[in-house]
Design an enzyme around this catalytic site. Structure first.
Site, PDB file in Angstrom:
ATOM      1  N   GLU A 165      -9.211  -0.131 -11.986  1.00  0.00           N
ATOM      2  CA  GLU A 165      -7.930   0.456 -11.560  1.00  0.00           C
ATOM      3  C   GLU A 165      -7.875   0.585 -10.033  1.00  0.00           C
ATOM      4  O   GLU A 165      -7.270   1.512  -9.489  1.00  0.00           O
ATOM      5  CB  GLU A 165      -7.694   1.833 -12.215  1.00  0.00           C
ATOM      6  CG  GLU A 165      -7.825   1.855 -13.730  1.00  0.00           C
ATOM      7  CD  GLU A 165      -6.657   1.227 -14.466  1.00  0.00           C
ATOM      8  OE1 GLU A 165      -5.986   0.367 -13.870  1.00  0.00           O
ATOM      9  OE2 GLU A 165      -6.426   1.575 -15.614  1.00  0.00           O
ATOM     10  N   ARG A 193      -4.767   4.190   5.270  1.00  0.00           N
ATOM     11  CA  ARG A 193      -3.546   3.541   5.744  1.00  0.00           C
ATOM     12  C   ARG A 193      -2.394   4.532   5.776  1.00  0.00           C
ATOM     13  O   ARG A 193      -1.614   4.561   6.721  1.00  0.00           O
ATOM     14  CB  ARG A 193      -3.215   2.354   4.827  1.00  0.00           C
ATOM     15  CG  ARG A 193      -2.072   1.476   5.326  1.00  0.00           C
ATOM     16  CD  ARG A 193      -1.714   0.407   4.295  1.00  0.00           C
ATOM     17  NE  ARG A 193      -2.867  -0.352   3.880  1.00  0.00           N
ATOM     18  CZ  ARG A 193      -3.163  -0.671   2.646  1.00  0.00           C
ATOM     19  NH1 ARG A 193      -2.379  -0.248   1.652  1.00  0.00           N
ATOM     20  NH2 ARG A 193      -4.215  -1.393   2.364  1.00  0.00           N
TER      21      ARG A 193
END
Length: 378
Positions: free
Chosen positions: A361, A373
């Site tokens: 996942e 990010r």
């Protein structure tokens, strides 16, 4: 169950009862003999666990992401491997329910929610794991069909399941060239690799899924062309909560096993429970479990509410819970001493079954990339 509504406590009790009566007594046998417990999962579906967060008009239970997390955590105390497959199945049904047409929803969802049929999620390829947007499986449009060629790797349920939700390239390179098709077992050109031999997750088969000139009706496409990557990622946000919840269940069960072992096992003339070092270790395990649980439930609420920070909170929860819960299970094994390494003792199976949760996942390294990010983009 702290902080849960009365209804959620009832869901939890039903799932815990099912786990202790229908799953835990068979967990070791399913692992040893690599049995895919179809009938047990169909019993779970009778309780509404085949399409937990799928809309009721197509057979789903219509529950929230938090309800789902509570249920998967409870079921995972009985068999983490089987519950993890059920979580993937639920994700596939939700994707069809959420992005499919009315005709697709009514064609596929009822038999999946009842687990008369089972589903597999096909994203990973031999050459594209973490870099999912670089996938190569292609679907060329020919009139009102697509011709599908390529292969998928590490597919849970592959070969034993009936419906395959496949991400494939219908356009140019990158994420915007990816679409999502639903294939049914028996489609000409659809075949499977050998059953993989795994460290854990042995109650669910894992195989490569191979497409050789598979002709798939355009009517089997979920959403528009080019929407596949977005659909896949939205599915994975929930999948990350689900797999983190399975980790919580394994850790919860392992804490209880350690607690019992420390109480009954004697060394140096007294129970291990009298040893302060082990007392502190057990206290830390329980504390980290509760912290991970709170993080997962917070992310589940954010996802249910459609909050802007939901994706990053799901990544944080998956990263934290799967790392912490593996450490908890591993420490519980250590507390069992040599007994923990014997297959007669369930703690070793929780360790083996939970290890892969840090990989699938989206690996935990990718989870760190997503969080970083988000922070650096402000």
């Amino acid at each position: 169950s702290a902080g849960l509504t009365e209804e959620q406590k009832e869901f939890q009790k039903v799932a815990l009862d099912f786990a202790s009566k229908e799953m835990a007594p068979h967990m070791a046998e399913w692992d040893e003999k690599e049995i895919f417990p179809v009938e047990t999962m169909r019993k779970a579906a009778q309780l509404g666990f085949g399409g937990i967060y799928v809309k009721p008009d197509v057979g789903g239970s219509g529950l929230s992401r938090l309800d789902t997390s509570i249920i998967f955590e409870a079921l995972s105390t009985g068999c983490t491997s089987t519950t993890a497959y059920m979580s993937i199945h639920n994700m596939c049904v939700w994707m069809i329910d959420s992005f499919g047409s009315e005709e697709q929803r009514r064609r596929f969802c009822p038999s999946l929610c009842s687990m008369e049929k089972f589903a597999s999620y096909c994203l990973t390829e031999p050459g594209s794991g973490s870099d999912a947007a670089s996938l190569l499986t292609s679907a060329q449009r020919k009139g009102d069909t697509y011709v599908l060629n390529g292969s998928k790797a590490f597919i849970s349920g592959g070969g034993d399941t009936d419906v395959y939700v496949v991400m494939c390239r219908t356009g140019g390179p990158g994420p915007k060239g990816i679409s999502c098709l639903v294939l049914e077992k028996g489609t000409p050109g659809l075949s499977f690799g050998k059953k993989e031999k795994k460290v854990g997750w042995n109650s669910q088969p894992t195989r490569a899924v191979i497409f050789e000139d598979c002709v798939v009706p355009v009517d089997n496409r979920l959403g528009a062309e080019g929407q596949g990557f977005s659909i896949a990622m939205k599915g994975l946000n929930g999948g990350r909560i689900n797999i983190a919840s399975c980790s919580l269940g394994a850790a919860h069960a392992s804490v209880l096993l350690a607690q019992e072992h420390l109480t009954v096992r004697k060394q140096f003339g007294e129970p291990l429970a009298n040893n302060q070092y082990l007392q502190f270790g057990l206290a830390e395990m329980a504390t980290r479990l509760v912290a991970a649980r709170l993080m997962v439930r917070n992310a589940a609420r954010a996802l249910q509410e459609g909050r802007e920070d939901a994706a990053v909170l799901c990544s944080m929860a998956k990263l934290f819970a799967t790392d912490e819960c593996f450490a908890i299970c591993n420490q519980a094994l250590q507390m069992h001493g040599g007994y923990g390494y014997l297959k007669d003792y369930a703690v070793q199976q929780f360790v083996r079954d939970i290890r892969v949760h840090q990989i699938l996942e989206g690996t935990n390294e990718v989870m760190r990339m997503i969080v970083a990010r988000n922070l650096l983009q402000g």
